[in-house]
Design a protein around this motif. Structure first.
Motif, mmCIF file in Angstrom:
data_model
loop_
_atom_site.group_PDB
_atom_site.id
_atom_site.type_symbol
_atom_site.label_atom_id
_atom_site.label_comp_id
_atom_site.label_asym_id
_atom_site.label_seq_id
_atom_site.Cartn_x
_atom_site.Cartn_y
_atom_site.Cartn_z
ATOM 1 N N ARG A 112 29.478 65.314 -60.326
ATOM 2 C CA ARG A 112 28.947 64.588 -61.500
ATOM 3 C C ARG A 112 29.859 64.756 -62.706
ATOM 4 N N GLY A 113 30.416 65.957 -62.833
ATOM 5 C CA GLY A 113 31.293 66.218 -63.974
ATOM 6 C C GLY A 113 32.617 65.466 -63.901
ATOM 7 N N LYS A 114 33.054 65.141 -62.684
ATOM 8 C CA LYS A 114 34.345 64.464 -62.505
ATOM 9 C C LYS A 114 34.251 62.954 -62.662
ATOM 10 N N HIS A 115 33.036 62.414 -62.536
ATOM 11 C CA HIS A 115 32.887 60.959 -62.472
ATOM 12 C C HIS A 115 31.883 60.436 -63.495
ATOM 13 N N LYS A 130 42.602 43.713 -54.440
ATOM 14 C CA LYS A 130 43.456 43.756 -55.625
ATOM 15 C C LYS A 130 42.636 43.369 -56.852
ATOM 16 N N PRO A 131 42.092 44.378 -57.562
ATOM 17 C CA PRO A 131 41.291 44.075 -58.754
ATOM 18 C C PRO A 131 42.101 43.314 -59.794
ATOM 19 N N ALA A 132 41.460 42.382 -60.470
ATOM 20 C CA ALA A 132 42.137 41.622 -61.529
ATOM 21 C C ALA A 132 42.515 42.534 -62.689
ATOM 22 N N VAL A 133 41.623 43.510 -62.984
ATOM 23 C CA VAL A 133 41.852 44.463 -64.078
ATOM 24 C C VAL A 133 41.399 45.844 -63.621
ATOM 25 N N GLU A 134 42.227 46.846 -63.843
ATOM 26 C CA GLU A 134 41.846 48.218 -63.525
ATOM 27 C C GLU A 134 41.022 48.815 -64.665
ATOM 28 N N ARG A 135 39.982 49.550 -64.304
ATOM 29 C CA ARG A 135 39.132 50.210 -65.291
ATOM 30 C C ARG A 135 39.387 51.708 -65.267
ATOM 31 N N ALA A 136 39.080 52.354 -66.373
ATOM 32 C CA ALA A 136 39.295 53.800 -66.462
ATOM 33 C C ALA A 136 38.160 54.590 -65.819
ATOM 34 N N GLU A 137 36.970 53.992 -65.763
ATOM 35 C CA GLU A 137 35.809 54.728 -65.245
ATOM 36 C C GLU A 137 35.950 55.012 -63.750
ATOM 37 N N SER A 138 35.350 56.112 -63.319
ATOM 38 C CA SER A 138 35.389 56.480 -61.901
ATOM 39 C C SER A 138 33.981 56.742 -61.376
ATOM 40 N N VAL A 139 33.833 56.513 -60.089
ATOM 41 C CA VAL A 139 32.558 56.745 -59.407
ATOM 42 C C VAL A 139 32.809 57.627 -58.191
ATOM 43 N N GLY A 140 31.976 58.640 -58.039
ATOM 44 C CA GLY A 140 32.027 59.491 -56.857
ATOM 45 C C GLY A 140 30.957 59.060 -55.874
ATOM 46 N N ILE A 141 31.340 58.827 -54.629
ATOM 47 C CA ILE A 141 30.395 58.417 -53.581
ATOM 48 C C ILE A 141 30.311 59.528 -52.548
ATOM 49 N N ILE A 142 29.114 60.017 -52.309
ATOM 50 C CA ILE A 142 28.913 61.091 -51.334
ATOM 51 C C ILE A 142 28.423 60.465 -50.034
ATOM 52 N N GLY A 143 29.326 60.383 -49.070
ATOM 53 C CA GLY A 143 28.989 59.768 -47.793
ATOM 54 C C GLY A 143 29.861 58.560 -47.519
ATOM 55 N N ASP A 149 33.669 49.152 -51.688
ATOM 56 C CA ASP A 149 34.295 47.837 -51.644
ATOM 57 C C ASP A 149 33.972 47.043 -52.912
ATOM 58 N N VAL A 150 32.698 47.019 -53.274
ATOM 59 C CA VAL A 150 32.274 46.276 -54.472
ATOM 60 C C VAL A 150 32.883 46.881 -55.740
ATOM 61 N N LEU A 151 32.867 48.194 -55.832
ATOM 62 C CA LEU A 151 33.359 48.867 -57.031
ATOM 63 C C LEU A 151 34.869 48.690 -57.206
ATOM 64 N N ARG A 152 35.624 48.813 -56.102
ATOM 65 C CA ARG A 152 37.077 48.665 -56.234
ATOM 66 C C ARG A 152 37.467 47.239 -56.611
ATOM 67 N N ARG A 153 36.749 46.258 -56.089
ATOM 68 C CA ARG A 153 37.042 44.867 -56.446
ATOM 69 C C ARG A 153 36.765 44.612 -57.925
ATOM 70 N N ALA A 154 35.893 45.458 -58.507
ATOM 71 C CA ALA A 154 35.608 45.360 -59.942
ATOM 72 C C ALA A 154 36.579 46.197 -60.773
ATOM 73 N N GLY A 155 37.519 46.892 -60.102
ATOM 74 C CA GLY A 155 38.520 47.677 -60.816
ATOM 75 C C GLY A 155 38.131 49.103 -61.106
ATOM 76 N N VAL A 156 36.953 49.530 -60.626
ATOM 77 C CA VAL A 156 36.491 50.903 -60.855
ATOM 78 C C VAL A 156 37.242 51.859 -59.924
ATOM 79 N N GLN A 157 37.566 53.051 -60.423
ATOM 80 C CA GLN A 157 38.224 54.080 -59.610
ATOM 81 C C GLN A 157 37.159 54.753 -58.730
ATOM 82 N N VAL A 158 37.444 54.878 -57.450
ATOM 83 C CA VAL A 158 36.427 55.359 -56.498
ATOM 84 C C VAL A 158 36.964 56.516 -55.676
ATOM 85 N N PHE A 160 25.958 49.446 -65.214
ATOM 86 C CA PHE A 160 25.742 50.715 -65.915
ATOM 87 C C PHE A 160 26.997 51.127 -66.687
ATOM 88 N N LEU A 161 28.147 51.007 -66.039
ATOM 89 C CA LEU A 161 29.405 51.366 -66.694
ATOM 90 C C LEU A 161 29.716 50.425 -67.857
#
Length: 477
Positions: A231-234, A142-155, A165-174, A467-468
């Motif tokens: 890349r274009g989506k994230h 449950k992230p403390a704050v949701e972020r608008a940025e998204s990350v695409g993970i291949i694999g 796991d790390v990214l979602r805890r930071a509120g990043v959309q994955v 980076f974000l």
């Protein structure tokens, strides 16, 4: 006392009335087993010497704070032990089951080095985390704050899931893209269920799903969706594909039926454990039952194959390796397990030809160790006249894995690779030659351990957040 109660329960189990409610018997067993496991975990954790220089921690790729959670376990403070373990490891219950502790933490335990037998770190790690799941100590993401940025993970293997796991805890959309029908990568399809129960993997996948990670399965990048489209989506992309291209045999007759790849053999076996309908098993292609099986290779994948073949009911199982026991890359603990289960190891031997289609015989060349190769290991060389034949019904190639040519497959020539074909990424940040694109795990390291992929994924997740943050600051200015 707990051990005595366990023995008494097992003795009396046969005397229990058949009509007695099975749930009652299960409850009795689980209660006594919990007491027994508590006692064993406390006993082993208490053996930790709490040495000033914790070599176990230094030799753990994740640098887990092993002495502290061993001390807490010994004191009966299991929830605190779990929280310390989870702080540096996204999947401690998985590492506790499949890490080669004999080469890492346990192999460097000072008690082991002094000849008194290692503290069973892996078993305690498994027990503590299993207890945490049972007791509800594993909290939802449950992230403390949701972020608008998204990350695409291949694999969706260990590296990709650790980063998610790390990214979602930071509120990043994955969003995670994977070629298979279930997430987990080799955790799901490459490692047998007798080493890593699949419900253990699936409960972590569900935790990520419930925490907001979007999984796009049965998705081949380069075919179903282009890399450029991802890349274009994230706002950033992480490559965590692993390595699945199998090294092949070039000996005469090596293309015959009955000679199969290890990854295909293990995948079929694992699909069966999910209850899937697998025609390739039903027609005998990947079924070792009643067959004389030879596995070629000396790594952990070869050990998984020989032990799976034993469980499938093979008539005989032999493991062929071109070097001696001391030079094999796989875990010695796994070799011992395989020997105890009936596997015969044929050291200093290599295939040199196959006959029949389907295969019925193979020619084997006796080897000896010569001069060291570039890595410092002695190179195997053939012994003149040392060729003999072996009758076989199934040959499994466990010769190691190589990276696929991602720049060609994905049409991204700007993605730099090494001379070995792995993706070139900066050591500390995991950044590739493409802006906003990162890479982790075996696709960077070559075939390696799950624990290294988890470490890479966690590090890359943290770097992507930085980076974000930087991109957001620039946009604000």
């Amino acid at each position: 006392m707990a051990q005595q109660r366990m023995l008494k329960f097992v003795t009396k189990a046969k005397e229990m009335p058949e009509k007695r409610d099975a749930s009652v018997r299960s409850h009795d067993f689980n209660e006594i087993y919990r007491e027994f496991a508590d006692a064993k975990a406390t006993e082993q954790a208490s053996r930790c010497s709490q040495c000033g220089v914790p070599y176990c921690q230094a030799h753990c790729p994740l640098h887990n704070n092993i002495p502290d959670w061993l001390r807490l376990t010994a004191e009966g403070r299991l929830q605190e032990a779990y929280e310390i373990s989870q702080a540096t490891n996204s999947f401690p219950e998985i590492c506790g089951r499949i890490c080669p502790q004999d080469r890492l933490c346990e192999g460097n335990c000072v008690i082991e080095q002094s000849g008194h037998g290692t503290v069973t770190i892996g078993a305690i790690e498994k027990y503590v985390t299993d207890t945490a799941w049972d007791m509800g100590w594993v909290k939802p993401i449950k992230p403390a704050v949701e972020r608008a940025e998204s990350v695409g993970i291949i694999g969706a293997g260990p590296g990709g899931l650790a980063a998610a796991d790390v990214l979602r805890r930071a509120g990043v959309q994955v969003t995670v893209y994977d070629r298979y029908d279930r997430a987990g990568g080799l955790l799901t399809y490459g490692i047998p269920g007798f080493k890593l129960e699949k419900d253990i993997v699936m409960q972590r996948v569900k935790q990520l799903e419930d925490g907001g990670v979007d999984f796009v399965m049965n998705c081949n990048v380069g075919e179903d969706i282009s890399f450029d489209a991802i890349r274009g989506k994230h706002d950033a992309v992480l490559i965590a594909t692993g390595v699945y291209k199998t090294r092949d045999l070039r000996d005469p007759g090596a293309d015959a039926a009955g000679i199969v790849r290890a990854i295909d053999y293990l995948t079929v076996s694992n699909k069966l454990s999910f209850g899937d309908d697998v025609p390739e098993f039903e027609d005998g292609t990947f079924n070792a039952a009643g067959k004389r099986v030879v596995v070629i290779g000396g790594g952990d994948t070869a050990m998984d194959c020989v032990r799976t073949a034993i469980r499938q009911g093979a008539t005989s199982v032999k493991c062929l390796y071109r070097r001696d026991r001391a030079n094999m890359p796989g875990s010695q603990r796994e070799v011992q397990n395989a020997e105890e289960e009936g596997v015969e190891f044929v050291w200093m031997a290599a295939p040199c030809g196959f006959a029949g289609n389907p295969v019925s015989k193979m020619s084997i060349q006796k080897m000896r160790l010569g001069q060291p190769d570039a890595s410092g290991r002695q190179s195997p060389e053939p012994i003149e006249g040392g060729i003999y034949e072996e009758e076989v019904d199934l040959v499994i190639k466990a010769l190691g894995f190589e990276p696929e040519d991602l720049p060609k497959l994905w049409g991204v020539e700007a993605l730099e690779t090494t001379r070995w074909g792995t993706v070139k990424a900066t050591f500390n940040t995991h950044a590739t030659s493409l802006p906003g694109v990162y890479a982790v795990g075996d696709i960077v390291r070559g075939a390696s351990l799950v624990v290294w992929a988890i470490r890479d994924g966690r590090e890359a997740g943290a770097e992507i957040v930085k980076f974000l943050d930087g991109a957001a600051q620039v946009a604000a200015e």
